[in-house]
Each structure stands twice: as C-alpha cells, then as structure tokens.
Design a protein around this motif. Sequence first.
Motif, PDB file in Angstrom:
ATOM      1  N   ILE A  14       0.834  -1.205   0.000  1.00  0.00           N
ATOM      2  CA  ILE A  14       0.000   0.000   0.000  1.00  0.00           C
ATOM      3  C   ILE A  14       0.862   1.247   0.000  1.00  0.00           C
ATOM      4  N   ARG A  15       1.934   1.239   0.791  1.00  0.00           N
ATOM      5  CA  ARG A  15       2.821   2.405   0.824  1.00  0.00           C
ATOM      6  C   ARG A  15       3.498   2.614  -0.533  1.00  0.00           C
ATOM      7  N   ALA A  16       3.861   1.513  -1.179  1.00  0.00           N
ATOM      8  CA  ALA A  16       4.483   1.627  -2.505  1.00  0.00           C
ATOM      9  C   ALA A  16       3.502   2.200  -3.518  1.00  0.00           C
ATOM     10  N   LEU A  17       2.238   1.747  -3.474  1.00  0.00           N
ATOM     11  CA  LEU A  17       1.229   2.259  -4.405  1.00  0.00           C
ATOM     12  C   LEU A  17       0.981   3.748  -4.186  1.00  0.00           C
ATOM     13  N   ILE A  18       0.920   4.147  -2.927  1.00  0.00           N
ATOM     14  CA  ILE A  18       0.715   5.565  -2.626  1.00  0.00           C
ATOM     15  C   ILE A  18       1.877   6.392  -3.177  1.00  0.00           C
ATOM     16  N   LYS A  19       3.090   5.889  -2.992  1.00  0.00           N
ATOM     17  CA  LYS A  19       4.270   6.636  -3.431  1.00  0.00           C
ATOM     18  C   LYS A  19       4.302   6.786  -4.946  1.00  0.00           C
ATOM     19  N   ILE A  20       4.089   5.693  -5.685  1.00  0.00           N
ATOM     20  CA  ILE A  20       4.215   5.801  -7.142  1.00  0.00           C
ATOM     21  C   ILE A  20       3.041   6.560  -7.754  1.00  0.00           C
ATOM     22  N   ALA A  21       1.952   6.733  -6.970  1.00  0.00           N
ATOM     23  CA  ALA A  21       0.806   7.504  -7.471  1.00  0.00           C
ATOM     24  C   ALA A  21       0.954   9.000  -7.185  1.00  0.00           C
ATOM     25  N   GLU A  22       1.878   9.361  -6.296  1.00  0.00           N
ATOM     26  CA  GLU A  22       2.000  10.762  -5.883  1.00  0.00           C
ATOM     27  C   GLU A  22       2.956  11.554  -6.763  1.00  0.00           C
ATOM     28  N   GLU A  23       3.559  10.900  -7.750  1.00  0.00           N
ATOM     29  CA  GLU A  23       4.504  11.613  -8.604  1.00  0.00           C
ATOM     30  C   GLU A  23       4.229  11.273 -10.063  1.00  0.00           C
ATOM     31  N   GLU A  24       4.741  12.102 -10.956  1.00  0.00           N
ATOM     32  CA  GLU A  24       4.587  11.846 -12.383  1.00  0.00           C
ATOM     33  C   GLU A  24       5.922  11.845 -13.111  1.00  0.00           C
ATOM     34  N   GLU A  25       6.965  12.349 -12.482  1.00  0.00           N
ATOM     35  CA  GLU A  25       8.216  12.579 -13.195  1.00  0.00           C
ATOM     36  C   GLU A  25       9.097  11.344 -13.279  1.00  0.00           C
ATOM     37  N   SER A  26       9.036  10.463 -12.299  1.00  0.00           N
ATOM     38  CA  SER A  26       9.914   9.303 -12.289  1.00  0.00           C
ATOM     39  C   SER A  26       9.489   8.285 -13.340  1.00  0.00           C
ATOM     40  N   ALA A  27      10.457   7.583 -13.925  1.00  0.00           N
ATOM     41  CA  ALA A  27      10.156   6.533 -14.911  1.00  0.00           C
ATOM     42  C   ALA A  27       9.379   5.393 -14.289  1.00  0.00           C
ATOM     43  N   THR A  28       9.436   5.255 -12.945  1.00  0.00           N
ATOM     44  CA  THR A  28       8.711   4.182 -12.273  1.00  0.00           C
ATOM     45  C   THR A  28       7.487   4.695 -11.523  1.00  0.00           C
ATOM     46  N   SER A  29       7.003   5.877 -11.877  1.00  0.00           N
ATOM     47  CA  SER A  29       5.735   6.343 -11.307  1.00  0.00           C
ATOM     48  C   SER A  29       4.586   5.621 -12.000  1.00  0.00           C
ATOM     49  N   ALA A  30       3.444   5.548 -11.339  1.00  0.00           N
ATOM     50  CA  ALA A  30       2.274   4.922 -11.948  1.00  0.00           C
ATOM     51  C   ALA A  30       1.894   5.635 -13.236  1.00  0.00           C
ATOM     52  N   PHE A  31       2.041   6.954 -13.242  1.00  0.00           N
ATOM     53  CA  PHE A  31       1.689   7.746 -14.409  1.00  0.00           C
ATOM     54  C   PHE A  31       2.546   7.368 -15.610  1.00  0.00           C
ATOM     55  N   GLU A  32       3.857   7.245 -15.400  1.00  0.00           N
ATOM     56  CA  GLU A  32       4.768   6.921 -16.495  1.00  0.00           C
ATOM     57  C   GLU A  32       4.618   5.464 -16.942  1.00  0.00           C
ATOM     58  N   ILE A  33       4.514   4.547 -15.974  1.00  0.00           N
ATOM     59  CA  ILE A  33       4.420   3.128 -16.344  1.00  0.00           C
ATOM     60  C   ILE A  33       3.108   2.857 -17.077  1.00  0.00           C
ATOM     61  N   SER A  34       2.021   3.437 -16.598  1.00  0.00           N
ATOM     62  CA  SER A  34       0.751   3.259 -17.291  1.00  0.00           C
ATOM     63  C   SER A  34       0.812   3.818 -18.697  1.00  0.00           C
ATOM     64  N   GLY A  35       1.574   4.892 -18.876  1.00  0.00           N
ATOM     65  CA  GLY A  35       1.682   5.521 -20.184  1.00  0.00           C
ATOM     66  C   GLY A  35       2.383   4.669 -21.225  1.00  0.00           C
ATOM     67  N   ILE A  36       3.101   3.616 -20.803  1.00  0.00           N
ATOM     68  CA  ILE A  36       3.734   2.724 -21.774  1.00  0.00           C
ATOM     69  C   ILE A  36       2.669   2.046 -22.634  1.00  0.00           C
TER      70      ILE A  36
END
Length: 545
Positions: free
Chosen positions: A40-62
């Motif tokens: 849960i903590r990992a999901l919260i972290k990757i959802a709170e950013e967009e700039e990192s290559a391993t953010s949810a935003f970037e990975i979903s964008g693949i």
Amino acid sequence: MSSSPFYHIKGPPNVSPGIIPPRLEIYDFVKNEKHFTLYIRALIKIAEEEESATSAFEISGIHDIPLKPWKGGDLNDLDGDEKFFYCVHGTALFPIWHRAYMSLYESSMKLPPRLPWNTRRPPRSFEAAERLRLPYWDWAAKAIPPDQVILDEKVTITLPGCIQSSVKNPLLAYKFLDPKKIALRDCPNYPTTVRHPAEDGQSSPQASIKRLNAEFKGAQRDIYRALTQLNTWEEFSNRAAKSKPPFANSLEAIHDNIHMAIGGGGHMTTSIVLSHFSRPLIPMNGPLTLGVRAFRILQACVCVDKIIPALEPFRDGNNNFWNAANSYQYKALGYTYPEFADLGDSSPDEIKSVIRRKIELLYQRPGVRYFSQLGAFEWTIRIHSGGYDLGGSSFWVLIFLGEPPADSNQWFASAEYVGYHAVFANSEYQTCSNCIARKGLIESILEVGEKIKELGELGTMTFRPEVVRPYLEKKPNWRVLKVEDPVLPIPLRRQLIIFAKVDGTEVHVRDLPSLEIIPISRGPWPSENLVLHPHITKGRAGGAK
C-alpha cells in the motif's frame, strides 16, 4: 562513464541473491500485514509523482495515455514518430509482453526509507521487503476479490514506530494529478478512475460485484478449458480469428471479459488506453497477473513456441531488450507462483503431472463435467466481430438460449443468458499503429452444453447433432450492448435496423459487418472432430454469412 539513460528491469528491488519467493494470491496476501503495508505504501508513493520513470503515471503511459514517450525508454524504439505507446493486443506477444510489463511494476516497489517494524532488528523487516512480490487475484477460483481491493475506502497499515494508521485505499481508484492530461471522449475530466459509474459519476462497487458473480462460472470454465484444451501458442495467446476454430477461449479473450465485467462504463472498459490507470487491475492486475500466471502454467503443460521478438521498451541489466527466450525462465525476473514453489528442479514431465492435477483442483467445479461423457458431443458457439465495428467503442454481444428479458438491466442475470463476446476497444485507436494494423476479426468461444443441461429441455445428455440442431435453430438469441457512460443497450433485432441510438445516430446492421455467430459441435467424445453448423443461424442478422 555516464550511466545508461534507459531503465533496466532486473527483478524486484531489495532482493538478496537466490531469493525467489512466490507471488501470492490476493486473499493470502492481505493476511500478511507486512506485505500489505509495504505494498500500500508503494502504491501511494508511485501515485504521488509523475516525473519518475517508475511512477504509476509513467508506467501506465507505456500501454496507455499520456501520449508521450516513456522516460525509461527511447522514442526511437517506437514504430512511427507519432505513436507513443506500445500495444500487443491481438498478437502472439500478448501474454509474454505483459510478463515484462508486470515485472516493471514489481520493480517499482522500492523499500521505503523507514521500515515500520523491528527497528532494533532490521533484518526481519528487510526480509519482508525482500519477499514482497505483486499479488494476483485468481478470479477463476474466487469470484470477488477481498474487501480491501474492491470495497474499503480506507485500509489500515503500519507506519514507522509501529503506529497503526487508516489511509485512503489506493486500490480503489487512481487520482489524476492533472485530469486534463487524460481527458478523452469516453471519460472526460474525471478526477479519478471509476468502475461501473453511476449517474453521479461515482464508482459503484456493488455493480462490479454483481457482474463478477454473474460471470464466475463462465470465467472458471473458460480458464479450465484454455489450460487443458488449447495446444498451440497461437490459440492460447490471443483472440485474433483463426482459420480453424479453437474449442476454447484464448487467454486474451478471457482477459477482455474480466476487464469488461469489472469496468462497466468506466475506465477499465471504455478504453484500452485508460484502463491501465484503473485500480485494482494495475498494478495488482487481475486479468494480467492471473494471465501471466496462466501463461506459466501453460508452459508446464504444453510446448510453448519460442517467440524471439524484442519486448520493447523493457531492457535487461545488459541494456538489451527482454524477449520471449530470455524471459521464458521466470526466475530470471525474480518470482515464482505458489503452484511451482515446491517443484524445485523437477523434470518437465513431473512438473506437467503436478500442474495438471492442480488445474483440476483449482478450476474443476464439484459435480460438473466440462467435457462430454463417452460417445457424447460437445457444443460451442463461435462469435466473430471486428474489433472496431463500432469505431473506438467497446461493446458486448450477449448470447441467450431463449428470449431475453425486455429490460436490458436483467440480461446478465437472466436464466436464458449463456455468456458474451467482449470487444475491448481502444477509443483512441488512430494513435496506435498495432490497432490500425489489426482491424480484422476477433473471436470468442462460448460453451453452451452446460446451459442446455441447466435448462433441462432436451432430455438427453448425448447431445447428438440430430437432436441439438433443431433445438439451436429455435433457441439462440443475441443482443448487443455498446459501452457508454451510462451504458446504452443496443438490441440486435432480426430486422435490418438496430433502433437504439449510438452517439446520436442510428446504428444499422451494415455498421456491424463482421458479426457472425455459428454453433460448432465436437465429437462424439473422445473424437476431436469439429463440425461447423452455419445453417442454424444463416439468414439472421449477425448469423452465418
């Protein structure tokens, strides 16, 4: 020496050499307080950013929007300068590519700066992190995931100092930091992802649960038949229509069915390019993690062709693209599954024997025979349509044995309902070179013998063609539902016109030129001789051509 600009998938982070724990089924996973907290903590972290290559935003964008290159890859990897995401739907790479994609999500679950437990004895805390892997939800064994995945708005986790805290559940929805970046015609300006949206635009978990319960028997039957009846990789991997019809649904068809059942008119259904933002399916991806697991199980049971093409944009530690050959041994990506955890270095024949027994235990319902008795016939219905017969709109073709209810809200739960052909379309398919290239036929296979037995109208269990053909000439009916927000029914009538409105215009049968529904028999058992019976539906709108 400068570091590589590419992100490398080398297995989960925080792992000591030789540690290869299993991915856990979600019901077991949520019982493990440490794993659940870290996850849960990992999901919260990757959802709170967009700039990192391993953010949810970037990975979903693949495999998704935003329509821009992934920061961990290279624009030059893509086919055409205007194509910004990767799509392998309808191809033999479908399960293999998603194996690497799931591993990328897994590698994003980095150890938090402070672990909550055993601060004086950190090795135990690190052991929990080392063994953390993506969970999977086996929707063919349990129809509904745990409340923590589908219902609970808040979940309890442990914070540093062993403090119990109730936090907003990141498994229910993904909050867009800038909704304008993802506003498409299907789901304009939603602040979060939604599933089965009600009139107020909010998710309706009970609608998802109702649909999943209605589809459970079919999902269980489909995965069992896929794992035991499909003997070639082409049949198993994808749902592109085959010259010789298979006798079970492909893994991709099953995946699409579950997407549509969970999503309703929301992000998981209305657009491939939006669905990967929608929790719980990414990163605890029900269709995909179970699909990758099913792929691993199939590897143990049949000969899977070694497909070599690069799995772009996923690179290994040597800066080379992963491919089917080097990802074939799942241990290279640092995980296994419970079914294989105790098999060690068993021979292929020993593994095949054990896994086949486990398939029977997992998916064969007590008292139900999925295949015929000696001398009997099996019957399925093959449904063809174009993936973009309704443009970029997803839709269902529902099959009934008998007249369906007048109220379309009752169709999925009606006694006459057999199952559906789900068309999971990309609403922005013009931006996808693969979607443009594969605008051909896709297929679904529905088993109808169990429904005939359930209705009890034939008085025989042999299902010989001279008995079943007259029955099927009278019984089958079909309707089409186009996915919208809200979902609008499109009754497919025997006349030449479908009278419902779609995007404000009438839809004619000629706008569904590829729809073709044909019963198929196989038998007598154990013969595998397939016979198509096009005359049963010929002359009806949507019937045999």
